[in-house]
Write a protein that holds these residues in place. Sequence first.
Motif, short mmCIF file in Angstrom:
data_model
loop_
_atom_site.label_atom_id
_atom_site.label_comp_id
_atom_site.label_asym_id
_atom_site.label_seq_id
_atom_site.Cartn_x
_atom_site.Cartn_y
_atom_site.Cartn_z
N HIS A 39 -21.83 -39.48 -64.30
CA HIS A 39 -22.21 -40.87 -64.57
C HIS A 39 -21.49 -41.41 -65.80
O HIS A 39 -21.11 -42.58 -65.84
CB HIS A 39 -23.74 -40.97 -64.74
CG HIS A 39 -24.48 -40.83 -63.45
ND1 HIS A 39 -25.23 -39.71 -63.13
CD2 HIS A 39 -24.58 -41.66 -62.38
CE1 HIS A 39 -25.76 -39.87 -61.93
NE2 HIS A 39 -25.38 -41.04 -61.45
N ALA A 87 -26.73 -28.32 -62.66
CA ALA A 87 -26.59 -29.54 -61.86
C ALA A 87 -26.85 -30.79 -62.69
O ALA A 87 -26.15 -31.80 -62.55
CB ALA A 87 -27.54 -29.48 -60.66
N GLU A 88 -27.85 -30.74 -63.57
CA GLU A 88 -28.17 -31.93 -64.37
C GLU A 88 -27.04 -32.28 -65.34
O GLU A 88 -26.78 -33.46 -65.62
CB GLU A 88 -29.50 -31.75 -65.11
CG GLU A 88 -29.56 -30.56 -66.06
CD GLU A 88 -30.07 -29.30 -65.40
OE1 GLU A 88 -30.55 -28.40 -66.13
OE2 GLU A 88 -29.99 -29.20 -64.15
N ASN A 89 -26.34 -31.26 -65.85
CA ASN A 89 -25.21 -31.54 -66.74
C ASN A 89 -24.05 -32.15 -65.98
O ASN A 89 -23.36 -33.04 -66.47
CB ASN A 89 -24.77 -30.25 -67.43
CG ASN A 89 -25.74 -29.81 -68.51
OD1 ASN A 89 -26.88 -30.27 -68.54
ND2 ASN A 89 -25.31 -28.93 -69.38
N TYR A 90 -23.80 -31.64 -64.78
CA TYR A 90 -22.74 -32.24 -63.95
C TYR A 90 -23.06 -33.70 -63.67
O TYR A 90 -22.18 -34.57 -63.77
CB TYR A 90 -22.59 -31.47 -62.64
CG TYR A 90 -21.76 -32.21 -61.61
CD1 TYR A 90 -20.37 -32.25 -61.72
CD2 TYR A 90 -22.36 -32.88 -60.55
CE1 TYR A 90 -19.60 -32.94 -60.80
CE2 TYR A 90 -21.60 -33.57 -59.62
CZ TYR A 90 -20.23 -33.61 -59.75
OH TYR A 90 -19.48 -34.30 -58.83
N ASP A 91 -24.29 -33.98 -63.31
CA ASP A 91 -24.68 -35.37 -63.01
C ASP A 91 -24.49 -36.27 -64.23
O ASP A 91 -24.04 -37.42 -64.11
CB ASP A 91 -26.14 -35.42 -62.54
CG ASP A 91 -26.32 -34.86 -61.14
OD1 ASP A 91 -25.33 -34.83 -60.39
OD2 ASP A 91 -27.44 -34.43 -60.82
N GLU A 92 -24.81 -35.75 -65.41
CA GLU A 92 -24.62 -36.55 -66.62
C GLU A 92 -23.15 -36.88 -66.84
O GLU A 92 -22.79 -38.04 -67.12
CB GLU A 92 -25.17 -35.81 -67.84
CG GLU A 92 -24.98 -36.59 -69.15
CD GLU A 92 -25.41 -35.80 -70.37
OE1 GLU A 92 -25.21 -36.31 -71.50
OE2 GLU A 92 -25.94 -34.68 -70.21
#
Length: 375
Positions: A36, A28-33
Motif C-alpha cells: 500500500h 503477510a501484514e508487513n507485505y500488505d503495508e
Amino acid sequence: MHQLIVSPFLDGYLAVRPGSTTCVRLPAENYDEVRHRALSEDPVPEWLAAAAARAWDIDLDGQATASALLVRQPTPLAFARASWEINLFCNFGCKHCYLGERPLAGLSWQDKVKLIDIFRDCGVLWLQITGGEPTVDPDFEGAYRYAYRQGMMLTVSTNASRLWKPEILRLFGTCPPYRVVVSMYGASEQSFDELTQRHGAWKNFHKGMAAARNAGLPLRVSVVITEDNAHEADAMTALAESWGIDHHVYTNMQPTFSGSGDPLLVQSTQHLRTRPIFQGCNAGMTFFHADPHARVSICKIGRDDQIDLMTEGLDGLRRLGAISDRLMLRTGGCSGCSLSGSCRVCRPLAKVYQEAKAPLHTYCQHPDTKEMVRT
C-alpha cells in the motif's frame, strides 16, 4: 532503479536484493503495508529499513517506498521459478551437449516481452536465462534488462566466452544478476578446445572469466568432466578454488532430446557418479521451463505435452500440474520394475535414455539389473 524487490513467494513473502543471495521473509501484514505504501510517496517502513541495513548494509531511511522498492503483486498461480532457453544457438560445439540441433531462432522482440510479462504475472521471482549461449541472442541485453525491471532475480548460464564484452559488463553492473553460472570444459587449451570443438574457446573463456572476476560478478562454476578432459579433473576444480569461486562437478551426461545417444559416448566412465534416489520434485508445480519459442514444459528434461504460451497465455500454465503428474508416472520401459521405488532417475529422464536406446546401465543404477525389469 529499485534497491529491493518485495514479492509473494510460494506461500509467503520475501524481500530480496538484486545481486545478493540474502532473503528476508516477511509476514503477510508487513507485505500488505509495503504494497500500500508503494502506491504513495510514503517512506519505506522503519522496520524494513532496519532489516535492509542488517541484511544488506544499505540505508533506506526516509526514502520513498515507490522509488526504493519494486513491489510485486499477488498472483493466483503458484509458480516461483522458471528457466528460459532464450535461443539454442551457441558459439561452442560441445560434444556432450544434450540439445542436439542448435539453430539461431527464437521469438521476436515483441513476443519476448510478452513472454517475460507472463513470467511476471504467474509469480516467477527467480528466472534462469540459458541457451545455447544466451549472450549471443540479439535480444539478450534488452530481454535481460526488461526482466530485471519487472522484478526478477536473474541467473545467466553461460560459457563465459563473451563476459569480457563492455556492453555485457555494463548490463550486469547496472542490473546485477543473482548469479552467473559458468561451464568449464578443461584446464588447458588443448582439452578445452577439443571438447568445445572451437579453436580459441579456451582463450575466450579465460578472457571472460578474468573480466567477470574483476567486475565482482556473483560467479559459480560448473566443472564438466568428459573423456577429453578427465585427466584434468583435479586441475579444473583447483582452478575454480584458486579463483575463490563456488563450483559443482558434472560427470553424467544425457542423450539429446532428438533421440541421439552421442553425448553418452564422451562420458568419462571412471568419473561417473551414482545418482541419489529420486524423491520427487516440483517440476510443473512451482517451476517450469520455456524453450526459445515459448513452448512450456514441466522442466528442461520432461518436454512432452508442451504448452504454447504465445497462444494460451497464463491459462495454459494452469494445465502444467496435471501434465507433471502424468509424466512422472512409472510407465513405458519402467513398468513392471520391482525396484521403482528406489529408482535414481525421474521418469522423464529415463524416457530420454530409452528413446535413445541407451544401455540400461547408463541410467539405471540398481545393483542387480537382471531383477529390475520383468520381461
